[in-house]
Design a protein around this motif. Structure first.
Motif, PDB file in Angstrom:
ATOM      1  N   VAL A 115       0.844  -1.177   0.000  1.00  0.00           N
ATOM      2  CA  VAL A 115       0.000   0.000   0.000  1.00  0.00           C
ATOM      3  C   VAL A 115       0.888   1.238   0.000  1.00  0.00           C
ATOM      4  N   CYS A 116       0.439   2.291  -0.669  1.00  0.00           N
ATOM      5  CA  CYS A 116       1.169   3.556  -0.670  1.00  0.00           C
ATOM      6  C   CYS A 116       0.913   4.287   0.651  1.00  0.00           C
ATOM      7  N   VAL A 117       1.962   4.857   1.208  1.00  0.00           N
ATOM      8  CA  VAL A 117       1.845   5.590   2.470  1.00  0.00           C
ATOM      9  C   VAL A 117       2.535   6.938   2.321  1.00  0.00           C
ATOM     10  N   ASP A 118       2.112   7.903   3.172  1.00  0.00           N
ATOM     11  CA  ASP A 118       2.699   9.234   3.092  1.00  0.00           C
ATOM     12  C   ASP A 118       4.082   9.286   3.713  1.00  0.00           C
ATOM     13  N   LYS A 119       4.348   8.366   4.638  1.00  0.00           N
ATOM     14  CA  LYS A 119       5.674   8.266   5.235  1.00  0.00           C
ATOM     15  C   LYS A 119       5.848   6.857   5.773  1.00  0.00           C
ATOM     16  N   CYS A 120       7.074   6.420   5.887  1.00  0.00           N
ATOM     17  CA  CYS A 120       7.336   5.085   6.416  1.00  0.00           C
ATOM     18  C   CYS A 120       7.063   5.055   7.910  1.00  0.00           C
ATOM     19  N   PRO A 121       6.604   3.920   8.456  1.00  0.00           N
ATOM     20  CA  PRO A 121       6.282   3.831   9.887  1.00  0.00           C
ATOM     21  C   PRO A 121       7.463   4.228  10.757  1.00  0.00           C
ATOM     22  N   THR A 122       7.182   5.071  11.736  1.00  0.00           N
ATOM     23  CA  THR A 122       8.230   5.510  12.664  1.00  0.00           C
ATOM     24  C   THR A 122       8.124   4.813  14.018  1.00  0.00           C
ATOM     25  N   GLU A 123       7.049   3.994  14.227  1.00  0.00           N
ATOM     26  CA  GLU A 123       6.887   3.295  15.489  1.00  0.00           C
ATOM     27  C   GLU A 123       7.844   2.110  15.575  1.00  0.00           C
ATOM     28  N   GLU A 124       8.151   1.711  16.799  1.00  0.00           N
ATOM     29  CA  GLU A 124       9.068   0.594  16.979  1.00  0.00           C
ATOM     30  C   GLU A 124       8.482  -0.707  16.445  1.00  0.00           C
ATOM     31  N   ALA A 175      13.333   4.786   4.733  1.00  0.00           N
ATOM     32  CA  ALA A 175      12.995   4.965   3.323  1.00  0.00           C
ATOM     33  C   ALA A 175      14.262   4.857   2.487  1.00  0.00           C
ATOM     34  N   LEU A 176      14.354   3.804   1.716  1.00  0.00           N
ATOM     35  CA  LEU A 176      15.441   3.629   0.761  1.00  0.00           C
ATOM     36  C   LEU A 176      14.838   3.733  -0.627  1.00  0.00           C
ATOM     37  N   GLY A 177      15.143   4.849  -1.291  1.00  0.00           N
ATOM     38  CA  GLY A 177      14.447   5.133  -2.530  1.00  0.00           C
ATOM     39  C   GLY A 177      13.007   5.482  -2.187  1.00  0.00           C
ATOM     40  N   LYS A 178      12.066   4.765  -2.764  1.00  0.00           N
ATOM     41  CA  LYS A 178      10.641   4.977  -2.499  1.00  0.00           C
ATOM     42  C   LYS A 178      10.028   3.798  -1.757  1.00  0.00           C
ATOM     43  N   TYR A 179      10.869   2.960  -1.150  1.00  0.00           N
ATOM     44  CA  TYR A 179      10.381   1.760  -0.470  1.00  0.00           C
ATOM     45  C   TYR A 179      10.660   1.864   1.025  1.00  0.00           C
ATOM     46  N   CYS A 180       9.772   1.290   1.825  1.00  0.00           N
ATOM     47  CA  CYS A 180       9.941   1.249   3.272  1.00  0.00           C
ATOM     48  C   CYS A 180      10.565  -0.085   3.656  1.00  0.00           C
ATOM     49  N   ILE A 181      11.761  -0.032   4.238  1.00  0.00           N
ATOM     50  CA  ILE A 181      12.498  -1.237   4.607  1.00  0.00           C
ATOM     51  C   ILE A 181      12.628  -1.272   6.122  1.00  0.00           C
ATOM     52  N   PRO A 182      12.302  -2.405   6.781  1.00  0.00           N
ATOM     53  CA  PRO A 182      12.450  -2.499   8.240  1.00  0.00           C
ATOM     54  C   PRO A 182      13.848  -2.124   8.697  1.00  0.00           C
ATOM     55  N   ASP A 183      13.898  -1.379   9.788  1.00  0.00           N
ATOM     56  CA  ASP A 183      15.161  -0.864  10.315  1.00  0.00           C
ATOM     57  C   ASP A 183      15.701  -1.832  11.361  1.00  0.00           C
ATOM     58  N   ALA A 184      16.815  -2.499  11.027  1.00  0.00           N
ATOM     59  CA  ALA A 184      17.391  -3.487  11.944  1.00  0.00           C
ATOM     60  C   ALA A 184      18.129  -2.843  13.092  1.00  0.00           C
ATOM     61  N   THR A 185      18.448  -1.546  13.004  1.00  0.00           N
ATOM     62  CA  THR A 185      19.244  -0.904  14.054  1.00  0.00           C
ATOM     63  C   THR A 185      18.472  -0.760  15.356  1.00  0.00           C
ATOM     64  N   SER A 186      17.134  -0.816  15.298  1.00  0.00           N
ATOM     65  CA  SER A 186      16.325  -0.663  16.509  1.00  0.00           C
ATOM     66  C   SER A 186      16.015  -1.999  17.170  1.00  0.00           C
ATOM     67  N   VAL A 187      16.545  -3.099  16.643  1.00  0.00           N
ATOM     68  CA  VAL A 187      16.273  -4.432  17.171  1.00  0.00           C
ATOM     69  C   VAL A 187      17.521  -4.956  17.875  1.00  0.00           C
TER      70      VAL A 187
END
Length: 705
Positions: A115-124, A175-187
């Motif tokens: 789905v298209c979103v206005d911004k990538c999720p910022t929640e943990e 956000a890498l390019g136009k895709y939302c990729i899970p951030d491993a740094t917070s895990v």
């Protein structure tokens, strides 16, 4: 005895052709000539027209926004189409589906709803109550669903999640390019296998999700590093520009030095190589003696363990010492027994310097073919981009579990191809249960791959053609200089004259030569593609050996054809014959003087490489010490140094490329001059006095004057 000599001479002529004979009307590149290799010229024109048609077709029907902008499961381009114009990023509901070994998102798409979103999720982290991610904290900020889903709580939410209408889970993303990729740094432990609904996703970890999704070409670190490199380049551009300007100046100075002190530079380079080999032999002996006696040796702690074992073996140093000794002995014998040939090479390089300095415009001429080659690559890249975006949108079913039926459609399970309008009309009961027909990827027609092949071959042929035409024009220029008896009488616009002569009469010849080389290069690319495909299915040693042998053979064939074509262009520029006749004359002429050819070719390669390496080293050193004096700190000092070094080597290659064509042309003209003339008043040599001195020749006409 006379009979034997006669028979030997006849056999030699049969094998290597008849030597050139004196022609009182021959005064260098012929003015009266006709068009050569017209059929190949027509083929080249047709090919270019077809290549242009391919580009027009791709431009008319292609849509680069399909690649530049991601498409969600409803077929809308994020940030482009009206309904999602304010939502430029694409979020996958289950990115683990994109991380599986069989997935290749860039080619096959990803089976996860998106789905298209206005911004990538910022929640943990988010997941409904009955989902978990291997013990990660559940903050449950709220679900993300497809636009047509309105139920976001309780059993309705559970049903929507089960039907892939809402995300099972998501977490903080980048956000890498136009895709939302899970951030491993917070895990805490990104290597821990993921769990959804209490079930492990095989051995898939969060790192697998980020790496295996292939939605972007870099990680967050790579993106940050790229931004730092760009900022360093912008901040240090004055140093880079100064380095490139310095490269041009140094290249000109080196060429002038080659003209005036050629012998000093060449013989000094040879002595430096011999001295370096001698020093290498001494160092190998010292280490061999120390290791053999068990004495103290240098600390190899920074060397890998496998290499340390190799260095601690005295046999290693003995082997290196023997190899270096053999190389040194061979080079010494070459220098001793072929010193006259080396002197000839030195004189030819000196004459090349005179020819280049007499027609200074030739030094800057390569800018034109270089710009044309850049344009050809840019055109091919644009065609590739547009061709890659051709095709119809493909949709697949989701949420079908066999409990509903579609009237007249054989759709029973998820993952089958469907059409949205048809699905909504004929599968209404399935839609009511949460099933849907969602966008999967763009499916290009089968013929597109052949257009890609045509485009690749087109850019290869175009690049070799432009390079060959540049060699033809320069060869005609330097041949005119050589065959002008009094060098002061060389026409002022000799380069312009050679340009129009080559374009008017010999475009077909260059097209012929470049086509032959392009075919071999294209076959090499096919072998590389076959090798990559074969590695995915088998690891056979015999197959690898055969493939390596074939690639080596084709590389040798290409090198030989490029050598023949280069000399054929020179002979065509002088005599105006077609490609085959010019190649035959050039090859026979060179084979009648094969020792001279080998020595001069290798000496030239060595001298030119040393010159390019020296100029590159000087510019990189200057940029390095200049940065040390600069108060502003960069993230990576290696960035401007590397850019300046690569640019310097390219600039030096352009200058020395002209010099190389000059020497090759003068060498062929010299060999032909030796066969045509004898230095008499009727048949004087056109070569310079320095060349005549090497072989004890002289022109009686010049002495008389």
């Amino acid at each position: 005895m006379a009979r034997r000599v006669s028979v030997s001479s006849v056999n030699s002529e049969k094998r290597l052709g008849k030597p050139f004979e004196y022609d009182p009307n021959f005064k260098g590149p012929r003015d009266r000539r006709s068009c050569t290799d017209i059929l190949c010229l027509l083929l080249f024109i047709v090919f270019l027209v077809a290549w242009g048609a391919v580009g027009f077709f791709a431009y008319k029907f292609g849509d680069p926004s399909r690649i530049l902008q991601p498409t969600d499961f409803s077929g809308q381009k994020c940030g482009v189409d009206a309904e999602v114009v304010r939502k430029p990023y694409l979020l996958f509901f289950d990115p683990s589906l994109c991380a599986r070994p069989t997935a290749n998102v860039l080619v096959n798409g990803c089976s996860s709803p998106s789905v298209c979103v206005d911004k990538c999720p910022t929640e943990e982290f988010y997941a409904p109550n009955h989902y978990n991610l291997g013990g990660l904290a559940s903050l449950r900020p709220g679900p993300i669903c497809l636009p047509n889903i309105t139920a976001h709580s309780g059993s309705s939410l559970k049903a929507a999640v089960e039907a892939n209408q809402c995300a099972k889970w998501y977490m903080k993303s980048i956000a890498l390019g136009k895709y939302c990729i899970p951030d491993a740094t917070s895990v805490v432990d990104p290597n821990k296998p993921l769990h959804v609904a209490g079930q492990p996703l095989g051995s898939t970890t969060l790192k697998d999700v980020i790496k295996g999704s292939k939605l972007a070409s870099a990680t967050q670190w790579a993106q940050q590093t790229g931004e730092q490199i760009v900022s360093d380049t912008v901040a240090s551009y004055p140093f880079i520009l100064c380095g490139l300007v310095g490269a041009m100046v140094l290249s000109l100075v080196y060429i002038l030095l080659l003209r005036w002190i050629t012998g000093t530079i060449v013989w000094s380079s040879i002595l430096v190589v011999l001295a370096a080999l001698g020093a290498g032999i001494y160092v190998c002996y010292r280490y061999w003696d120390q290791v053999r006696k068990g004495a103290a040796v240098p600390d190899w702690s920074d060397v890998p363990a496998e290499l340390q074992t190799w260095l601690d073996d005295p046999t290693t140093w003995m082997t290196l010492m023997i190899v270096l000794g053999v190389v040194l002995a061979v080079l010494l014998l070459i220098v001793l027994f072929l010193r006259q040939r080396i002197s000839l090479a030195v004189t030819l390089i000196e004459q090349g310097g005179k020819a280049v300095s007499s027609t200074t415009s030739t030094l800057f001429f390569p800018v034109l073919p270089w710009a044309l080659q850049v344009a050809a690559v840019a055109y091919a890249g644009t065609v590739l981009l547009y061709l890659a975006t051709l095709g119809e949108a493909m949709y697949k079913t989701h949420g079908l579990d066999g409990t509903c039926t579609c009237t007249g459609l054989p759709l029973q399970t998820s993952g089958q191809q469907c059409f949205p309008n048809e699905f909504r009309q004929l599968c209404s009961n399935c839609v009511a249960k949460g099933a849907s027909c969602l966008f999967f990827r763009y499916n290009p027609p089968d013929y597109i791959k052949w257009l890609h092949v045509y485009n690749v071959f087109g850019v290869i042929w175009a690049l070799f053609f432009i390079s060959g035409m540049a060699q033809m024009i320069l060869a005609a220029t330097f041949a005119t200089w050589y065959w002008t008896f009094n060098k002061k009488d060389v026409p002022f616009f000799v380069l312009t004259r050679s340009f129009f002569m080559s374009i008017t009469y010999h475009t077909g010849t260059v097209a012929f030569g470049s086509l032959v080389i392009s075919i071999v290069r294209f076959l090499r690319l096919i072998l590389d593609a076959i090798e990559k495909q074969a590695k995915q299915y088998s690891d056979n040693s015999l197959g690898k050996c055969l493939m390596c042998f074939c690639k080596c053979c084709f590389a040798c064939v290409e090198g030989f054809l490029r050598f023949v074509s280069r000399n054929a262009y020179i002979m065509c520029a002088v005599h105006g014959k077609n490609f085959c006749a010019s190649a035959k004359d050039a090859f026979n002429l060179l084979m009648r003087n094969v020792i001279r050819v080998v020595v001069i070719d290798k000496i030239m390669d060595f001298v030119f490489f040393m010159g390019k390496a020296l100029i590159t080293a000087l510019v990189c050193t200057a940029v390095y010490f200049s940065l040390l004096q600069w108060p502003q700190q960069l993230n990576y000092n290696a960035v401007p140094i590397t850019i300046a070094g690569v640019g310097t080597f390219f600039i030096a290659s352009v200058f020395f490329g002209v010099y190389s064509v000059a020497v090759d042309t003068l060498f062929l003209c010299f060999l032909e001059d030796c066969e045509r003339n004898d230095g008499s008043a009727e048949k004087p040599y056109f070569m310079s006095p320095s060349l005549m001195n090497i072989f004890g020749k002289k022109n009686r006409r010049r002495d008389a004057e």
